[in-house]
Each structure stands twice: as C-alpha cells, then as structure tokens.
Design a protein around this motif. Structure first.
Motif, mmCIF file in Angstrom:
data_model
loop_
_atom_site.group_PDB
_atom_site.id
_atom_site.type_symbol
_atom_site.label_atom_id
_atom_site.label_comp_id
_atom_site.label_asym_id
_atom_site.label_seq_id
_atom_site.Cartn_x
_atom_site.Cartn_y
_atom_site.Cartn_z
ATOM 1 N N HIS A 175 0.832 -1.208 0.000
ATOM 2 C CA HIS A 175 0.000 0.000 0.000
ATOM 3 C C HIS A 175 0.866 1.258 0.000
ATOM 4 O O HIS A 175 0.543 2.243 -0.677
ATOM 5 C CB HIS A 175 -0.920 -0.003 1.226
ATOM 6 C CG HIS A 175 -2.155 -0.826 1.039
ATOM 7 N ND1 HIS A 175 -3.043 -0.624 0.019
ATOM 8 C CD2 HIS A 175 -2.654 -1.858 1.767
ATOM 9 C CE1 HIS A 175 -4.040 -1.484 0.101
ATOM 10 N NE2 HIS A 175 -3.826 -2.257 1.148
ATOM 11 N N GLN A 176 1.954 1.227 0.765
ATOM 12 C CA GLN A 176 2.811 2.411 0.838
ATOM 13 C C GLN A 176 3.490 2.705 -0.495
ATOM 14 O O GLN A 176 3.848 3.853 -0.770
ATOM 15 C CB GLN A 176 3.852 2.221 1.946
ATOM 16 C CG GLN A 176 3.256 2.281 3.344
ATOM 17 C CD GLN A 176 4.283 1.965 4.421
ATOM 18 O OE1 GLN A 176 5.193 1.168 4.204
ATOM 19 N NE2 GLN A 176 4.138 2.590 5.570
ATOM 20 N N SER A 209 -2.188 -2.768 -11.697
ATOM 21 C CA SER A 209 -2.071 -2.654 -10.235
ATOM 22 C C SER A 209 -0.622 -2.632 -9.766
ATOM 23 O O SER A 209 -0.352 -2.252 -8.621
ATOM 24 C CB SER A 209 -2.808 -3.815 -9.565
ATOM 25 O OG SER A 209 -2.132 -5.040 -9.798
ATOM 26 N N GLY A 231 3.657 1.448 -9.540
ATOM 27 C CA GLY A 231 3.675 2.232 -8.314
ATOM 28 C C GLY A 231 5.007 2.894 -8.077
ATOM 29 O O GLY A 231 5.848 3.010 -8.977
ATOM 30 N N ASP A 232 5.214 3.340 -6.844
ATOM 31 C CA ASP A 232 6.422 4.048 -6.436
ATOM 32 C C ASP A 232 7.287 3.086 -5.623
ATOM 33 O O ASP A 232 7.070 2.879 -4.429
ATOM 34 C CB ASP A 232 6.043 5.280 -5.595
ATOM 35 C CG ASP A 232 7.262 6.105 -5.225
ATOM 36 O OD1 ASP A 232 8.327 5.901 -5.846
ATOM 37 O OD2 ASP A 232 7.149 6.938 -4.309
ATOM 38 N N ASN A 263 1.894 2.070 -3.288
ATOM 39 C CA ASN A 263 0.744 2.190 -4.187
ATOM 40 C C ASN A 263 0.667 1.027 -5.185
ATOM 41 O O ASN A 263 0.273 1.197 -6.331
ATOM 42 C CB ASN A 263 0.766 3.525 -4.939
ATOM 43 C CG ASN A 263 -0.613 3.897 -5.465
ATOM 44 O OD1 ASN A 263 -1.626 3.576 -4.831
ATOM 45 N ND2 ASN A 263 -0.668 4.549 -6.610
ATOM 46 N N LYS A 271 -1.453 -1.904 -5.855
ATOM 47 C CA LYS A 271 -2.786 -2.371 -5.479
ATOM 48 C C LYS A 271 -2.992 -3.841 -5.858
ATOM 49 O O LYS A 271 -3.975 -4.204 -6.501
ATOM 50 C CB LYS A 271 -3.854 -1.502 -6.137
ATOM 51 C CG LYS A 271 -3.751 -0.028 -5.773
ATOM 52 C CD LYS A 271 -3.900 0.180 -4.260
ATOM 53 C CE LYS A 271 -3.862 1.639 -3.895
ATOM 54 N NZ LYS A 271 -3.989 1.856 -2.425
#
Length: 466
Positions: A169-170, A222, A225-226, A172, A174
């Motif tokens: 989650h941290q 999903s 992210g970072d 991102n 998903k």
C-alpha cells in the motif's frame, strides 16, 4: 454490637464445624511465579504453612515434605502457566491433584495474602467444596500443546501477511485489489520477482495463474507504483519472515502427524475401513496440513467425524486435542455442552432468572464448534436447514451458538457410543420441526381449555396454500 458480632462469628464457626470432612489428608497450594505457599493440616507439622521456591529442587523438597506430612490430595489454583510444573510433578509422585478454577475460590474478607490463600484452599478442599477442572490424559495434553502451538504459528504468520500488505500500500501497488490472496501462488511469484529487482509490470503480470479471475492487464495496472527502497526493505523482511513461519508450520505438522501415530487406535482400519468422504473434492485450503489426517483422526476417535456437516480436518483436530475421546469425564451431554459454554448460563435471584446468556469462555473447542456452525449458512443438509431457521428466528449470533450446541451433542454421542454418523435429510428435519410445533400448539390449547383440531392442507414450493 459486640454481642451481635460474637453471635455471628459463633454461628459461622458452627456452620463450618457441621460440614463433613471428606479429605483428611488434604493440602492447599497458592501458586506464584517466584514461589509457592503450601498449607497442610495444623496437626501434621509445627510449621503448617511453608514457602517453596519455583526451581525444580525446591519442588522436590515440597514433594518430600508433603509425603512426610502424609498428604494424599492437593488442591491448587490454575494461575497462568505456573501451575503446570507443580501439577505434573505432584501427579507423577502419586498425589491426587485438584486443579481448581480461581473464579470458584472466594477468599475471606480482609487483607489478601498468600498465606491466607493457601490456608483457605486447604480448608475448602478438606470439606470437599472444590471440584476438579477438566484436564485430559498426558498423550492428549501433548497433542493439545502441539495444536495450540500450530495456531500460534498461524497467527504470527498472519501478522507478517499484514506487513506485506502495508508495504505494498505504501508503494501504491494495489495487488490486493486484483488478487484474493496476496500470499497465493500468483502473489508470491510476483513478490519474489519484485524483491529480485523486476519492475516491469507486464513481466510481473505474466505470473498470473490460470485460475485468477482478473486479466493480466488488470494485474499489470495494479503493479505500477512508487518502488521506494525503504518500503522494499520492509517488504523483503516481511516475505522472509512469512517463509520462516511457513517452514515452521510444516515442521509442526510433521510432529503432530507423528504424535497421532503414537495413540492406541480405537478401531482397526483394516477391518473397518475409512468411509468415503461425503463432500465433493475441492481445492485444499492453504492452512490445512500437507498430508491427509483423516485416517489418523478416524483411528484416534473410532468414528469418522468428517461425515458431520460443517466439521473439517482442522476443526476436528482442535476438538479432539481439547476434549479428548473419553466422554465419561462428563456425566451427561448437558454437562458437556455446559463445560463448552454452548448453553444458557442462567443466573437466578429471588427465584427469578435475570440472565440467560451463555457464559464468557476462551475454550478453543467452543470456538471450533462455532466456526463450524457458521459455515452451514448455505449448506443443503439438515444442519443447514436448522441454522437458517434459527437465524430467521433469533438472529445470526444466537443461531451460531444454537447450531454449535447441536454439533457438540452429535460429537458427544458419536464418541461416547462409538456409532457412525447417519445424516438426516432436510425433509426429515422439516417434518420433525412440524411435529414439535404442532405438539407445542396442542399443549398451549390444552392450557387454555381448548382442543386443537389439525387439518392438513397442501402447500406448494413457494409456501402458498393451493
């Protein structure tokens, strides 16, 4: 006022003296973490109350002193886990040990001390006012310790699954939105590639299992992210700890399987083979043992408890580890369900019942029965029909307890009388319910001075009168 108080004290002493002495050679022990206080009858020793340390030599000295005082039976409180070494040493030396629930021992008023506690326990035990808590035999206790240890490993592993989800989650990522289990086959393959340095979302999405409902495009989306180094470090440690606990779980399952093989079989599996499973084959749950424990549990119990709707391998393993297979420990099935905490715990005052809720308990067998009952919501069996009828009448929480109570009665009957489970059809369950309802109506009509005439009518499948 002094005369009145002296009268009250004399009446109390007369009441105590009127009690029959059932255990002449009784002893009381107040268990502690650093030391144990022991009380024997005053005439057995000049110093009738002594303090012993918690080390094994101190416990051996306590045993020698009790043997010198000709003590035969010992009562103690179940304080944490500190009572276990004392209980085991005393029982091995031939003493009759009473393990007593601390809630049932109410001390006299005044300042509470360890000396008063052990003397109070010894006095209550002398007059036979204490009852043993249930404790299975040594082999079952060992199995219970292993099963509880397995549950602890599962809880610890679950916490690291949450750490994995937090790290994702941290960043991102998903992944939880497209996968039902982030630690499944697809999820673990993706996580290990991420930790290996792969950042291409489409390459990661190729690990998709053919049973996944979401497409590769959704999974790839999903995974964009970072990717920060501090979160990747936390993710790597969480995955590593998850793998460690998985390895320990496998070792624990092997130890449980070996311990089950040491039990004396209650049934010859060659003469009475294991009945075929009544449930369709399904995907094995992730938390289940790797090997099939049905034959071992069948030989341990003498009956196949997996034939009962709602009970699976893990729930049966927990129930047998907690209650054992000797149902003679409880006089009737009502005593068994009361010990489980699956029946109303009535509290009366002034001749009236003011509370009928079930008592609060942390009994693991209680939890296993309630979890099994909660799975019957969509079952087409008679137990499923019973659960849905109770749910419509009482609500979900009470329906779970009522169905768990019914499951406990079935298990008690099968283990005590060693008879196979015969499943009841939903039609038979509905017919029995109809007969009970009609008898209740006839009884109510009789109390009102009326006579109930039953005239059967035809009802279609939609519940409408035709």
């Amino acid at each position: 006022m002094a005369k009145h108080s002296s009268r009250r004290q004399s009446s109390k002493s007369d009441a105590v003296e009127s009690l029959n002495v059932l255990h002449v050679n009784a002893c009381g022990i107040d268990i502690g973490s650093a030391s144990h206080w022991v009380s024997v009858p005053p005439e057995r020793d000049v110093q009738a109350v002594r303090e012993f340390g918690c080390y094994t030599p101190d416990l051996m000295a306590m045993v020698a002193w009790l043997q010198h005082c000709q003590i035969e039976t010992v009562a103690m409180e179940s304080t944490g886990v500190y009572w276990i070494p004392v209980f085991q040493i005393l029982e091995k030396r031939g003493f009759e040990v009473y393990l007593v629930n601390a809630q049932y021992i109410k001390n006299v008023t005044g300042k509470k001390t360890d000396i008063l506690d052990c003397q109070w326990i010894q006095q209550l035990h002398t007059y036979g006012l204490l009852h043993k808590s249930f404790r299975p035999d040594d082999e079952t206790c060992a199995l219970r310790s292993l099963v509880r240890h397995r549950e602890m490993l599962l809880r610890y592993r679950a916490s690291h699954v949450q750490h994995i989800q937090k790290a994702l989650h941290q960043m991102n990522l998903k992944l939880m939105n497209v996968l039902s289990d982030v630690t499944g086959q697809t999820g673990l393959r993706i996580l290990r590639d991420i930790l290996a340095g792969v950042r291409d979302s489409h390459q990661l999405a190729k690990h998709r299992d053919h049973r996944c409902r979401r497409s590769e495009e959704d999974i790839a989306k999903s995974l964009e992210g970072d990717y920060r180094s501090e979160h990747l470090f936390a993710l790597g440690q969480a995955v590593e700890l998850y793998d460690i606990y998985t390895e320990k779980l496998q070792a624990c399952d092997i130890e449980i399987e070996q311990h089950l093989a040491r039990f004396q079989p209650r049934i010859d599996i060659e003469q009475y083979p294991l009945p075929p499973s009544t449930r369709p084959p399904a995907i094995k749950p992730k938390n289940d043992p790797p090997t099939d424990l049905r034959p071992a549990l069948y030989q341990l119990a003498g009956v196949d408890l997996t034939q009962i709707d709602g009970l699976n391998i893990l729930s049966i393993q927990t129930i047998l580890a907690e209650v054992g297979t000797d149902m003679s420990k409880w006089r009737t099935v009502k005593h068994f369900t009361s010990w489980l905490g699956l029946c109303p715990h009535n509290q009366k005052t002034g001749g009236k019942i003011i509370r009928t809720k079930t008592k609060k308990t942390d009994n693991r067998a209680n939890l296993a029965f309630r979890q099994a009952a909660a799975t019957l919501g969509r079952s087409k069996s008679a137990l499923g029909v019973f659960y849905r009828r109770m749910k419509a009448k009482l609500g979900t929480p009470k329906a779970v307890v009522a169905t768990a109570h019914k499951l406990a009665r079935i298990v008690y009957h099968l283990l005590k009388y060693q008879v196979p489970f015969i499943a009841q059809s939903p039609e038979q369950e509905d017919a029995q319910y109809r007969e009970r309802a009609l008898r209740n109506l006839q009884r109510k009509a009789h109390k009102l001075g009326a006579k109930l005439v039953i005239d059967s009518i035809q009802v279609n499948q939609e519940g409408l009168v035709s």
